[in-house]
Design a protein around this motif. Structure first.
Motif, PDB file in Angstrom:
ATOM      1  N   GLY A  12     -32.646  26.080   8.894  1.00  0.00           N
ATOM      2  CA  GLY A  12     -33.969  26.323   8.307  1.00  0.00           C
ATOM      3  C   GLY A  12     -34.095  27.723   7.744  1.00  0.00           C
ATOM      4  O   GLY A  12     -34.674  27.929   6.668  1.00  0.00           O
ATOM      5  N   GLY A  13     -33.559  28.716   8.464  1.00  0.00           N
ATOM      6  CA  GLY A  13     -33.614  30.096   7.973  1.00  0.00           C
ATOM      7  C   GLY A  13     -32.796  30.283   6.705  1.00  0.00           C
ATOM      8  O   GLY A  13     -33.238  30.944   5.757  1.00  0.00           O
ATOM      9  N   LEU A  14     -31.593  29.700   6.679  1.00  0.00           N
ATOM     10  CA  LEU A  14     -30.765  29.806   5.475  1.00  0.00           C
ATOM     11  C   LEU A  14     -31.423  29.108   4.285  1.00  0.00           C
ATOM     12  O   LEU A  14     -31.396  29.623   3.156  1.00  0.00           O
ATOM     13  CB  LEU A  14     -29.383  29.206   5.727  1.00  0.00           C
ATOM     14  N   THR A  15     -32.013  27.952   4.531  1.00  0.00           N
ATOM     15  CA  THR A  15     -32.666  27.221   3.445  1.00  0.00           C
ATOM     16  C   THR A  15     -33.870  27.977   2.914  1.00  0.00           C
ATOM     17  O   THR A  15     -34.055  28.098   1.699  1.00  0.00           O
ATOM     18  CB  THR A  15     -33.085  25.820   3.917  1.00  0.00           C
ATOM     19  N   SER A  16     -34.694  28.497   3.806  1.00  0.00           N
ATOM     20  CA  SER A  16     -35.887  29.219   3.349  1.00  0.00           C
ATOM     21  C   SER A  16     -35.514  30.507   2.624  1.00  0.00           C
ATOM     22  O   SER A  16     -36.120  30.849   1.599  1.00  0.00           O
ATOM     23  CB  SER A  16     -36.824  29.499   4.521  1.00  0.00           C
TER      24      SER A  16
END
Length: 155
Positions: A12-16
């Motif tokens: 989720g952090g990488l995607t955001s």
């Protein structure tokens, strides 16, 4: 099936972060955003691929595992890595060319797009009419430009 929370938070952090960088106007930041999203997708495919196990080769075992690992997730990740690197090379080439032509890296608004968007905001009466096609030229016969030179009598 056990779901681990830490890989999902990392995904989720990488995607955001990747989406945030893609929304920037600098091409190198867009490239970094694409790479982050590609890595997040690779982690997602690996985490959804199931638990680790024996290699998918007949007769091979790994530390007494009872199940066989799914090779599809690994093949998809390898394919995604190749595609991501191809896209990265393409965006790098576009960035280099844009920098060489404009000596700036920031993507600006296209003047033609700005003009069209201003025209679309006006009323229909202000926009000039399209010319009607000439009915005398609308035939099924080939025009002068339709045929190649030297082939006029071939039809």
């Amino acid at each position: 099936m056990t779901t681990y929370l830490v890989p999902l938070i990392i995904i989720g952090g990488l995607t955001s972060a990747g989406v945030y960088l893609l929304l920037e106007r600098h091409l190198t930041r867009m490239l970094l955003g694409l790479l982050l999203i590609g890595n997040a997708i690779n982690l997602l495919i690996l985490s959804v691929g199931g638990p680790s196990g024996n290699p998918p080769v007949h007769g091979r075992t790994s530390d007494g595992e009872t199940t066989t690992a799914d090779p599809l997730a690994q093949a998809l990740v390898l394919t995604a890595i190749v595609i991501t690197m191809g896209i990265a090379a393409f965006v790098l080439a576009l960035t280099y060319r844009s920098y060489r032509i404009n000596t700036i890296e920031e993507v600006s608004n296209d003047p033609e797009d700005t003009r069209v968007s201003q025209l679309s905001g006006k009323e229909d009466d202000d926009i000039e009419e399209r010319p009607e096609p000439d009915a005398s030229r609308d035939t099924d016969l080939p025009d002068e430009l339709d045929a190649l030179p030297g082939f006029e009598g071939s039809r």
